[in-house]
Design an enzyme around this catalytic site. Structure first.
Site, PDB file in Angstrom:
ATOM      1  N   LYS A 123       0.822  -1.215   0.000  1.00 52.43           N
ATOM      2  CA  LYS A 123       0.000   0.000   0.000  1.00 52.43           C
ATOM      3  C   LYS A 123       0.854   1.262   0.000  1.00 52.43           C
ATOM      4  CE  LYS A 123      -4.397  -1.558   1.793  1.00 52.43           C
ATOM      5  NZ  LYS A 123      -5.332  -1.557   2.902  1.00 52.43           N
ATOM      6  N   LYS A 219      -4.745  -9.724  -7.184  1.00 56.09           N
ATOM      7  CA  LYS A 219      -5.938  -9.930  -6.358  1.00 56.09           C
ATOM      8  C   LYS A 219      -7.094  -9.033  -6.826  1.00 56.09           C
ATOM      9  CE  LYS A 219      -5.954  -8.075  -2.314  1.00 56.09           C
ATOM     10  NZ  LYS A 219      -5.598  -7.598  -0.989  1.00 56.09           N
ATOM     11  N   LYS A 222     -10.779  -3.491  -4.389  1.00 57.33           N
ATOM     12  CA  LYS A 222     -11.622  -2.317  -4.597  1.00 57.33           C
ATOM     13  C   LYS A 222     -10.811  -1.135  -5.109  1.00 57.33           C
ATOM     14  CE  LYS A 222     -12.271  -2.526   0.279  1.00 57.33           C
ATOM     15  NZ  LYS A 222     -13.306  -2.640   1.281  1.00 57.33           N
TER      16      LYS A 222
END
Ligand code: TYM
Length: 356
Positions: A123, A219, A222
């Site tokens: 992230k 993956k 969202k």
């Protein structure tokens, strides 16, 4: 229940806790990896299902959108079959004990442990200096979410496994660091005489890691900029059909046996999604569709997905329209969650040596 559940740490009452971030675009990965198991577990254990709004703000959230997403996620929980009367549904920020225990855990966990978290590395990317401090400490809050209820079982997708291992390490270090104090205050549980249990992950089913429809090595997420990479729980039948039609595949027909899926991530992912939605094994799906064209399989998959997800989408809209009801569920859930968390946090304060 179609899978075995590890026993709870000796002496602790079995209790399920899990959470999802209200940050928009609830997708098929969240549903198959987490929510479908949340629903099943209701029949065998007491469950607490949280909307983790404190976690959501580790990256920027528009305030009005955040409020909307909290209500939408609550509607999705209810639409999927979570029963807020038998179990507890609430948003995390209502119960201040989560943040309080997270602080104590920030003083228990070591920098080195958090530095190893792969999700933080992903992230933060190359811009580590610029991400929030909250994003780094995120796993401490996650450990607090679970342990403030002394929950014993945590259903999640594969990507949360490392965070749960960290939660277990934190619980163990707390039990060790304060071991004699826990004994003196008679707050230890079971033979190990610890205050916190060692929470068991429940990572089960054929879809613990649903992949992107555009790239079988990534993956489903969202945050993927392409909406075609995922099926959202709010997608209508036409959108679902379009997304599966455009889903990436390879030029070979489907294999007849599972072994033939090796090295074919897109095919493997679509077969896994079918297996999870239909409750069948991958092998039985390949017996039916092996040797055939992807087009035929994709049409069957679309029908199945529309059949399973359509009613959930419909119910989500109905629940979302009743804002007063959604808000009352969260208020009531928050009160019941506080009734469990507050005495645990008081014990933690006594163990650490705070005056209260
Ligand atoms: P979050 O909000 O990213 O995801 C919610 C749940 O969905 C699962 N999931 C997937 N499963 C299969 N395939 C995928 N592609 C996929 N994408 C997401 C996740 O594994 C998760 O179970 N840190 C957590 C939220 C959290 C939490 C907790 C969970 C906060 N505190 C305490 C359990 C216990 C998260 O960000 O999930």
């Amino acid at each position: 229940m179609d899978y075995a559940i590890a026993p709870a740490t000796q002496g602790f009452k079995p209790l399920v806790f899990s959470g999802i971030q209200p940050s928009g675009n609830l997708h098929l990965g969240n549903y198959l990896g987490a929510i479908a198991n949340f629903v099943k577990l209701q029949d065998v254990m007491d469950c607490i299902y949280c909307i983790v709004d404190l976690h959501a703000i580790t990256v920027w959230q528009d305030p009005a959108e955040l409020t909307k997403s909290i209500r939408e996620l609550t509607a999705a929980y209810l639409a999927s079959g979570i029963d807020p009367r038998k179990h507890i549904v609430f948003n995390q920020s209502r119960v201040h004990e989560h943040a309080e225990l997270a602080w104590v855990f920030s003083c228990v966990a070591r920098m080195g442990w958090l530095n190893r978290m792969t999700q933080f590395k992903e992230k933060a990317g190359k811009d580590r200096e610029n991400v929030s401090v909250g994003l780094f400490g995120y796993p401490n809050l996650m450990a607090a979410d679970i342990l403030v209820y002394r929950a014993t079982h945590v259903p999640v997708g594969e990507d949360q496994k490392q965070h749960l291992e960290l939660a277990r390490d934190i619980a163990q270090k707390f039990n060790n660091d304060f071991g004699s104090r826990i004994s003196d205050l008679h707050l230890g549980v079971g033979e190990a005489n610890g205050f916190f249990p060692s929470c068991e992950p429940i990572i089960q089913g054929p879809a613990t890691r649903v992949m992107s429809l555009r790239d079988g090595t990534k993956k489903m997420s969202k945050s993927d900029p392409s909406d075609y990479s995922r099926i959202n729980l709010s997608d209508d039948a036409d959108t679902i059909a379009q997304k599966f039609k455009k889903a990436k595949t390879d030029p070979e027909p489907l294999p007849s046996e599972e072994k033939g899926l090796e090295g074919r991530p897109e095919a493997d992912n679509l077969v896994g999604i079918h297996a999870a939605l239909s409750g069948r094994t991958k092998a039985s799906i390949l017996t039916e569709f092996g040797g055939g064209q992807f087009r035929v399989f994709k049409e069957a998959l679309t029908d199945l997905a529309v059949d399973k997800l359509g009613p959930i989408g419909q119910r989500m809209k109905q629940f979302a329209a009743d804002q007063a009801y959604i808000d009352s569920v969260l208020r009531d859930g928050g009160d019941r969650a506080t009734a469990i968390a507050a005495p645990v946090m008081n014990d933690v304060k006594d163990i650490v040596g705070f005056l209260r």
